[in-house]
Design a protein around this motif. Sequence first.
Motif, PDB file in Angstrom:
ATOM      1  N   GLY A   7      -5.495   2.785  27.954  1.00 59.47           N
ATOM      2  CA  GLY A   7      -4.900   1.474  27.751  1.00 59.47           C
ATOM      3  C   GLY A   7      -3.534   1.396  28.401  1.00 59.47           C
ATOM      4  O   GLY A   7      -3.227   2.129  29.331  1.00 59.47           O
ATOM      5  N   THR A   8      -2.698   0.481  27.896  1.00 60.40           N
ATOM      6  CA  THR A   8      -1.338   0.309  28.414  1.00 60.40           C
ATOM      7  C   THR A   8      -0.348   0.729  27.341  1.00 60.40           C
ATOM      8  O   THR A   8      -0.453   0.312  26.192  1.00 60.40           O
ATOM      9  CB  THR A   8      -1.093  -1.154  28.818  1.00 60.40           C
ATOM     10  OG1 THR A   8      -2.030  -1.504  29.837  1.00 60.40           O
ATOM     11  CG2 THR A   8       0.309  -1.351  29.362  1.00 60.40           C
ATOM     12  N   ALA A  37      -3.086   6.800  37.125  1.00 57.88           N
ATOM     13  CA  ALA A  37      -2.544   5.694  36.335  1.00 57.88           C
ATOM     14  C   ALA A  37      -1.615   4.824  37.191  1.00 57.88           C
ATOM     15  O   ALA A  37      -1.335   5.139  38.347  1.00 57.88           O
ATOM     16  CB  ALA A  37      -1.795   6.240  35.129  1.00 57.88           C
ATOM     17  N   LEU A  40       3.977   0.297  35.302  1.00 58.87           N
ATOM     18  CA  LEU A  40       4.329  -1.117  35.374  1.00 58.87           C
ATOM     19  C   LEU A  40       5.837  -1.203  35.258  1.00 58.87           C
ATOM     20  O   LEU A  40       6.416  -0.804  34.245  1.00 58.87           O
ATOM     21  CB  LEU A  40       3.647  -1.906  34.262  1.00 58.87           C
ATOM     22  CG  LEU A  40       2.124  -1.842  34.255  1.00 58.87           C
ATOM     23  CD1 LEU A  40       1.558  -2.564  33.050  1.00 58.87           C
ATOM     24  CD2 LEU A  40       1.558  -2.417  35.536  1.00 58.87           C
ATOM     25  N   PRO A  45       2.803  -3.662  39.087  1.00 58.24           N
ATOM     26  CA  PRO A  45       2.157  -2.347  39.150  1.00 58.24           C
ATOM     27  C   PRO A  45       2.669  -1.490  40.305  1.00 58.24           C
ATOM     28  O   PRO A  45       2.881  -1.973  41.412  1.00 58.24           O
ATOM     29  CB  PRO A  45       0.684  -2.678  39.338  1.00 58.24           C
ATOM     30  CG  PRO A  45       0.673  -4.039  39.956  1.00 58.24           C
ATOM     31  CD  PRO A  45       1.901  -4.740  39.456  1.00 58.24           C
ATOM     32  N   ALA A  72      -0.115   2.123  32.608  1.00 56.50           N
ATOM     33  CA  ALA A  72      -1.470   1.581  32.473  1.00 56.50           C
ATOM     34  C   ALA A  72      -2.468   2.649  32.902  1.00 56.50           C
ATOM     35  O   ALA A  72      -2.416   3.140  34.024  1.00 56.50           O
ATOM     36  CB  ALA A  72      -1.627   0.334  33.327  1.00 56.50           C
ATOM     37  N   SER A  74      -6.505   3.627  33.350  1.00 57.48           N
ATOM     38  CA  SER A  74      -7.791   2.993  33.597  1.00 57.48           C
ATOM     39  C   SER A  74      -8.714   3.096  32.390  1.00 57.48           C
ATOM     40  O   SER A  74      -8.701   4.093  31.666  1.00 57.48           O
ATOM     41  CB  SER A  74      -8.495   3.639  34.790  1.00 57.48           C
ATOM     42  OG  SER A  74      -7.706   3.527  35.935  1.00 57.48           O
ATOM     43  N   GLU A  75      -9.518   2.056  32.221  1.00 56.70           N
ATOM     44  CA  GLU A  75     -10.520   2.054  31.158  1.00 56.70           C
ATOM     45  C   GLU A  75     -11.450   3.250  31.318  1.00 56.70           C
ATOM     46  O   GLU A  75     -11.842   3.593  32.424  1.00 56.70           O
ATOM     47  CB  GLU A  75     -11.330   0.756  31.214  1.00 56.70           C
ATOM     48  CG  GLU A  75     -12.160   0.490  29.992  1.00 56.70           C
ATOM     49  CD  GLU A  75     -11.336   0.293  28.729  1.00 56.70           C
ATOM     50  OE1 GLU A  75     -11.832   0.668  27.664  1.00 56.70           O
ATOM     51  OE2 GLU A  75     -10.214  -0.218  28.810  1.00 56.70           O
TER      52      GLU A  75
END
Length: 90
Positions: A7-8, A37, A40, A45, A72, A74-75
């Motif tokens: 997640g973030t 990743a 941010l 980004p 952030a 990645s899923e």
Amino acid sequence: MITPEKGTFQLGTLNNFCNSPNGYRVYADYSPSLAHAQMLVDGAPVALAKGGSTLITSSDRASIDQHELALAVSEGRAVSGSISFRIEPL
């Protein structure tokens, strides 16, 4: 230290102070596990390079700045690792 999740993640505020008249660069140095990743920086980004160090902000003059930072991931990817920051005068 970043804990193993996806997640973030809000990292907080990075405060820069440099009195070099030619400016400065700020780098993030991080664990290899974070290379996929994105950092941010004030919502923009910045991809983290595989080499473990990435330029995240710079200035062409002496200044005092603040930047909001988040990471952030990645899923589907869970990571752990560490991040440190360094400033280099120009």
